[in-house]
Design an enzyme around this catalytic site. Structure first.
Site, short mmCIF file in Angstrom:
data_model
loop_
_atom_site.label_atom_id
_atom_site.label_comp_id
_atom_site.label_asym_id
_atom_site.label_seq_id
_atom_site.Cartn_x
_atom_site.Cartn_y
_atom_site.Cartn_z
N CYS A 162 0.83 -1.21 0.00
CA CYS A 162 0.00 0.00 0.00
C CYS A 162 0.86 1.26 0.00
CB CYS A 162 -0.96 -0.02 1.19
SG CYS A 162 -2.15 -1.38 1.10
N THR A 163 1.99 1.21 0.66
CA THR A 163 2.90 2.35 0.65
C THR A 163 3.48 2.54 -0.75
OG1 THR A 163 3.43 2.02 2.98
CG2 THR A 163 5.02 3.28 1.67
#
Length: 145
Positions: free
Chosen positions: A39-40
């Site tokens: 997600c980062t």
């Protein structure tokens, strides 16, 4: 298909509606959790691609809290809103709240997905069960054709 409309709080508690962006292209992406590796990477890829998005608005949605979104945005200098879908109502509207399996355990969560919504509010393209590497380039390509 007309994109399901919604109103959710952003990282600051301000209510954001999809209708607010009528007349603009919107890249609406659903992701499982702030501050996890995939997600980062995805959020930073969208951040870095901002100049190549032809003015499209990026909006991220997960079930994380406002505070987690604030921290995630601050740490990675994200230039777009992250919306709080803690009841997963909007995730269900878009069909991304699904039964998942991880290490033999089953649970419900967000399946990473992106929707390109045109100026008239219609879904122009969708990507489901997204693999992070190269995904933002696919979105940029769709926006530039």
């Amino acid at each position: 298909m007309l994109a399901p409309t919604f109103t959710l709080p952003n990282q600051n508690g301000d209510m954001v509606s999809l209708e607010d962006y009528r007349g603009q292209k919107v890249v609406l992406y659903f992701y499982p959790k702030d501050a996890t590796p995939g997600c980062t990477t995805e959020a930073c890829d969208f951040r870095d691609a901002t100049p190549r998005l032809n003015g499209a608005v990026v909006i991220g949605i997960s079930a994380d809290s406002q505070k987690k979104h604030q921290n995630f945005i601050a740490k990675h200098e994200l230039p777009f809103d992250l919306l709080v879908d803690d009841t997963h109502e909007v995730s269900e509207l878009y069909g991304v709240w699904q039964l998942k399996k991880n290490y033999g355990k089953e649970y419900y969560g967000i399946v990473r997905s992106t929707f390109l919504i045109n100026e008239d509010g219609y879904i122009e393209q969708e990507w489901r069960s997204v693999k992070v590497n190269g995904h933002v380039d696919e979105v940029v390509a769709a926006l530039t054709k």
